[in-house]
Design a protein around this motif. Structure first.
Motif, PDB file in Angstrom:
ATOM      1  N   GLY A   1       0.825  -1.201   0.000  1.00 30.03           N
ATOM      2  CA  GLY A   1       0.000   0.000   0.000  1.00 30.03           C
ATOM      3  C   GLY A   1       0.864   1.258   0.000  1.00 30.03           C
ATOM      4  O   GLY A   1       0.534   2.255  -0.627  1.00 30.03           O
ATOM      5  N   ARG A   2       1.995   1.215   0.695  1.00 24.86           N
ATOM      6  CA  ARG A   2       2.884   2.380   0.745  1.00 24.86           C
ATOM      7  C   ARG A   2       3.825   2.452  -0.453  1.00 24.86           C
ATOM      8  O   ARG A   2       4.077   3.517  -0.980  1.00 24.86           O
ATOM      9  CB  ARG A   2       3.754   2.336   2.025  1.00 24.86           C
ATOM     10  N   LEU A   3       4.377   1.306  -0.855  1.00 26.62           N
ATOM     11  CA  LEU A   3       5.492   1.321  -1.812  1.00 26.62           C
ATOM     12  C   LEU A   3       5.165   0.680  -3.155  1.00 26.62           C
ATOM     13  O   LEU A   3       6.007   0.645  -4.046  1.00 26.62           O
ATOM     14  CB  LEU A   3       6.714   0.636  -1.186  1.00 26.62           C
ATOM     15  N   GLY A   4       3.942   0.165  -3.280  1.00 24.65           N
ATOM     16  CA  GLY A   4       3.500  -0.360  -4.567  1.00 24.65           C
ATOM     17  C   GLY A   4       4.425  -1.427  -5.102  1.00 24.65           C
ATOM     18  O   GLY A   4       4.840  -2.332  -4.379  1.00 24.65           O
TER      19      GLY A   4
ATOM     20  N   PRO B   1      12.360   4.714  -6.756  1.00 27.79           N
ATOM     21  CA  PRO B   1      12.791   5.762  -7.689  1.00 27.79           C
ATOM     22  C   PRO B   1      13.552   6.878  -6.977  1.00 27.79           C
ATOM     23  O   PRO B   1      13.586   6.929  -5.742  1.00 27.79           O
ATOM     24  CB  PRO B   1      11.473   6.296  -8.263  1.00 27.79           C
TER      25      PRO B   1
ATOM     26  N   GLY C   1      14.492  10.271  -5.269  1.00 25.77           N
ATOM     27  CA  GLY C   1      13.697  11.137  -4.394  1.00 25.77           C
ATOM     28  C   GLY C   1      13.216  10.426  -3.149  1.00 25.77           C
ATOM     29  O   GLY C   1      12.718  11.057  -2.231  1.00 25.77           O
ATOM     30  N   LEU C   2      13.332   9.098  -3.119  1.00 20.05           N
ATOM     31  CA  LEU C   2      12.903   8.348  -1.940  1.00 20.05           C
ATOM     32  C   LEU C   2      14.116   7.680  -1.305  1.00 20.05           C
ATOM     33  O   LEU C   2      14.902   7.036  -2.005  1.00 20.05           O
ATOM     34  CB  LEU C   2      11.887   7.280  -2.301  1.00 20.05           C
TER      35      LEU C   2
ATOM     36  N   PRO D   1       4.823   5.895  -5.422  1.00 23.56           N
ATOM     37  CA  PRO D   1       4.581   5.461  -4.044  1.00 23.56           C
ATOM     38  C   PRO D   1       4.475   6.651  -3.102  1.00 23.56           C
ATOM     39  O   PRO D   1       4.785   7.788  -3.467  1.00 23.56           O
ATOM     40  CB  PRO D   1       5.816   4.623  -3.711  1.00 23.56           C
ATOM     41  N   GLN D   2       4.030   6.367  -1.866  1.00 24.32           N
ATOM     42  CA  GLN D   2       3.955   7.405  -0.841  1.00 24.32           C
ATOM     43  C   GLN D   2       5.309   8.072  -0.646  1.00 24.32           C
ATOM     44  O   GLN D   2       6.335   7.424  -0.715  1.00 24.32           O
ATOM     45  CB  GLN D   2       3.489   6.802   0.492  1.00 24.32           C
ATOM     46  N   GLY D   3       5.277   9.380  -0.403  1.00 31.87           N
ATOM     47  CA  GLY D   3       6.513  10.089  -0.139  1.00 31.87           C
ATOM     48  C   GLY D   3       7.017  10.869  -1.331  1.00 31.87           C
ATOM     49  O   GLY D   3       7.926  11.672  -1.212  1.00 31.87           O
ATOM     50  N   LEU D   4       6.461  10.593  -2.503  1.00 33.57           N
ATOM     51  CA  LEU D   4       6.883  11.328  -3.694  1.00 33.57           C
ATOM     52  C   LEU D   4       5.718  12.164  -4.205  1.00 33.57           C
ATOM     53  O   LEU D   4       4.600  11.660  -4.350  1.00 33.57           O
ATOM     54  CB  LEU D   4       7.323  10.354  -4.788  1.00 33.57           C
TER      55      LEU D   4
END
Lengths: 472, 472
Positions: free
Chosen positions: A246-249, A292, A294-295, B292-295
């Motif tokens: 759910g968070r990181l796909g 990717p 940016g994370l 994903p979350q965070g971007l």
């Protein structure tokens, strides 16, 4: 008409049609396989250098009704690459000389390899072009592309990138009558006729010999992170997977379950391996993410850990802070098979069930085994794919030989349970010669009949790897 | 033995074996298809409610050698669903009553749908479970799962999620002798025998009737973003794709190329559609990302834009700041086919070539067309998949009818070029009845022979959708 043996008359005629050193006596390495279940008996091996030479071999074998057994890296675990004693003597066809990387197209995320290319060499060629070839498994230093495709190999990155079949865009192959199919298309979309590619992939050399393949590459993820988390149960591990997804796909590339038995076996048989936890956790998962730009993977994994902690799914955990720590985590997972070999399994099972059935499957298997005897179970594997290696061991002080008489009952018990739960009795390794009877027992009869019809249609003389997959 | 017509004797006997309203006269909707190339001639249609009823229909047709034409949503563009005049009269089999979503397993990312379920309903059922079913295309409001799988449908999300075949884990189908294959496996890994699933997918109803499918769901990306960027050329668009992939990896779900001709057609035929740029750009791309979350997607797309600007790949661009702006961008892309219909194409081509060949293919096609006459080309489509819709139109003041005599030459010219460039003359739509001769002209002869052998083996009486895909 019955098959004919690869006798001197046949071999001499074939040798005359090929360069001088193509047909040779088969040395010892062709007679062995990793689990020592079979001893190969083929007297000769063909070592072609070109697709045209493979076509010549197959055409002459077709004309003479001589059986052929294709040979890749020899790492198969179900005996598909072995020509055992009995019946007409086959000729082995090793693709090891056809090991070129024919082309790399980085802009297309495509690489074209010959069937004899070793997986590690393909991975490196992709990396040289700043790309990832995601297929990764224990035998990658010797397994070859043709065999990996013929058995639809899996490995640790299936969750994100799929099986070998999902990493192939096109094939070149020699069909059982000796004709060459040039299907080396570099296309993501091509709806022109039946899917012959996927039919040959996973057919274990019974429908033709793969000679080259167009492989799919992926971008190398900008950042990679790894965590080892202690979970309460396999059910909690599944909830953790859903939470992480759910968070990181799609960012999750591996999600590996390990049991306390695995840690115990490691401590017992490989004592110098650094154990990450003071007490071996009953259940833990190794998570790897590729994210990717940016994370920050460590931050992302910490966020997953915090949320899972709050939800009561995990009780402890470690997030790799360096590449060497990452390698330490992976060493735990990757050396479990080695520890298993030291202990000596009575019976190993490469099975899959629907993912949500796993929490019921694991204890139910243990309960049913109790009707046979008292055993230790080391259950580990690719939880995200529903694929477990469910291996049964003797109690301390006993040996596997003490349980030879129980092996068939154990296997049948586990496989029957897998079948009841709509699972597969061969998730990764294929059928080969080992699981022919399992296929007959568990496969849907309509599919089995269709498989026989397809085999008879494409290989009417039955020369391609006879005895593997189907008893005709 | 020749095929027999679905005459009153056959229909009465079949009706007697089924619930009262299963066999009916075929109303007008079954005789039409989207491009008005064929007129259907079947007198009757069967509307089964269960897999067992489909099996009864196929078994009786098999026994009586009566041809069957499976029917899904009727949206196919190559006539695979049409029973034209001539030869033995077939019975249509519409799956529209088998439209249940049998189960949703969110934890497994799996949904089981019957063949008659409409794509939009499947998308909605997935969304209700907080999941994404990624197959998405123009006809999703009427296309049905069985037809989408039988034709291996594509659409706008193939770049990230693959074609229909990549979204299917298992099938239930009735084979040409009337036996039911239960292959509804919810497994990510299953190496037990030949890949019958992928053989039926894309076979366009010529090897059996799909009755239900296990479909793969995906997590809904946490954040979605969309940009419309002006590029100098198709080559710059490809470089932009590589750059974006390097930063965002699999996060890119759509990468659609549009030509200035497309904008001109929109301005001419749909004047109230808001145009995003003052001057229609010669080339532009629509990029969609799911991250994903965070971007922050807008930030991520701005970073791509800035880097591409510096590299000289883009000259202008817009990043959607709201959902309504996002919809405006997509409207440009999605209404191009409508504008094309208003203008009236002389010839449309659903082709793919290796991605890196696209920059050469586009101008070479235009150059070769000049040997036939003067035309306008609207080239647009799924650049990331190498799949272009390359459509040829008359000059202003002329009509498509003025060029009826040029149609065959145009098609041949474009298809020959595609073939030279190792592409496909049917990337998305399949062969159906429209492209049977193209398949014979362009397909590898060894594959064509294998296809015929498989068809004869699985459907020896030739009752399944005769005339589609293969001339036997």
């Amino acid at each position: 008409m019955p098959l004919a043996s690869a006798d001197p008359t046949f071999l001499d005629a074939l040798a005359a049609a090929l360069p001088g050193d193509t047909i040779r006596p088969a040395d010892a390495r062709f007679h062995e396989e990793p689990r020592d279940r079979w001893k190969g008996a083929a007297t000769h091996v063909a070592l072609p250098r070109t697709t045209q030479e493979v076509a010549t071999i197959v055409a002459q074998a077709h004309a003479a009704r001589v059986p052929l057994v294709p040979y890749g890296g020899g790492t198969g675990l179900v005996g598909g690459q072995i020509a055992p004693e009995g019946g007409a003597a086959p000729l082995l066809v090793s693709l090891e000389r056809m090991n070129a990387i024919r082309a790399v197209h980085p802009q297309e995320n495509v690489l074209i390899a010959e069937a004899g290319a070793i997986l590690l060499d393909v991975q490196n060629a992709a990396r040289d072009a700043d790309r990832l070839f995601p297929l990764s498994l224990a035998s990658e230093g010797s397994a070859r592309i043709g065999g990996l495709l013929a058995t639809n190999a899996g490995g640790v990155n299936v969750l994100r990138y799929g099986n070998a079949r999902d990493l192939c865009l096109g094939l070149e192959a020699v069909l059982p009558d000796g004709t060459i199919w040039n299907g080396l298309r570099r296309l993501r979309k091509d709806n022109t006729g039946y899917d012959l590619r996927n039919l040959l992939i996973g057919a274990e050399g019974t429908l033709g010999i793969i000679t080259a393949a167009v492989l799919k590459l992926a971008p190398i993820p900008a950042r990679t992170g790894t965590a080892l988390l202690v979970v309460d149960s396999p059910r909690a591990a599944l909830d953790l997977l859903a939470l992480a997804r759910g968070r990181l796909g799609d960012g999750i590339s591996a999600f590996e379950l390990m049991s306390g038995t695995g840690y115990d076996f490691l401590a017992e048989t490989i004592p110098d391996l650094r154990q990450p936890f003071e007490t071996a956790p009953a259940w833990s998962v190794l998570i790897e993410v590729g994210l990717p730009q940016g994370l920050d993977p460590a931050e992302a994994l910490e966020a997953v850990f915090a949320e899972a902690l709050e939800a009561g799914l995990v009780s402890d955990g470690l997030i790799a802070q360096s590449d060497s720590q990452r390698q330490d985590f992976w060493a735990i997972r990757e050396r479990i098979p080695e520890a298993n070999r030291h202990i000596g399994a009575i019976s190993s099972h490469d099975i899959s069930v629907p993912i949500s059935a796993i929490p019921d499957f694991i204890p139910e298997g243990i309960a049913r085994l109790k009707t046979i005897g008292t055993f230790r179970v080391n259950c580990f594997g690719h939880l995200g794919d529903g694929n477990l290696h469910y291996n049964v061991f003797p109690m301390p002080g006993e040996s596997r030989a003490d349980h030879d008489h129980n092996r068939d009952a154990i296997k049948r018990t586990i496989h029957d349970l897998v079948h009841e739960m709509e699972g597969s009795v061969s998730a990764e390794h294929g059928i080969g010669r080992l699981k022919v009877a399992d296929l007959e027992r568990y496969q849907d009869p309509a599919k089995l009949a269709a498989m026989r019809a397809i085999k008879a249609a494409l290989d009417p003389r039955g020369i391609m790897n006879p005895g593997a997959v189907l008893r005709m």
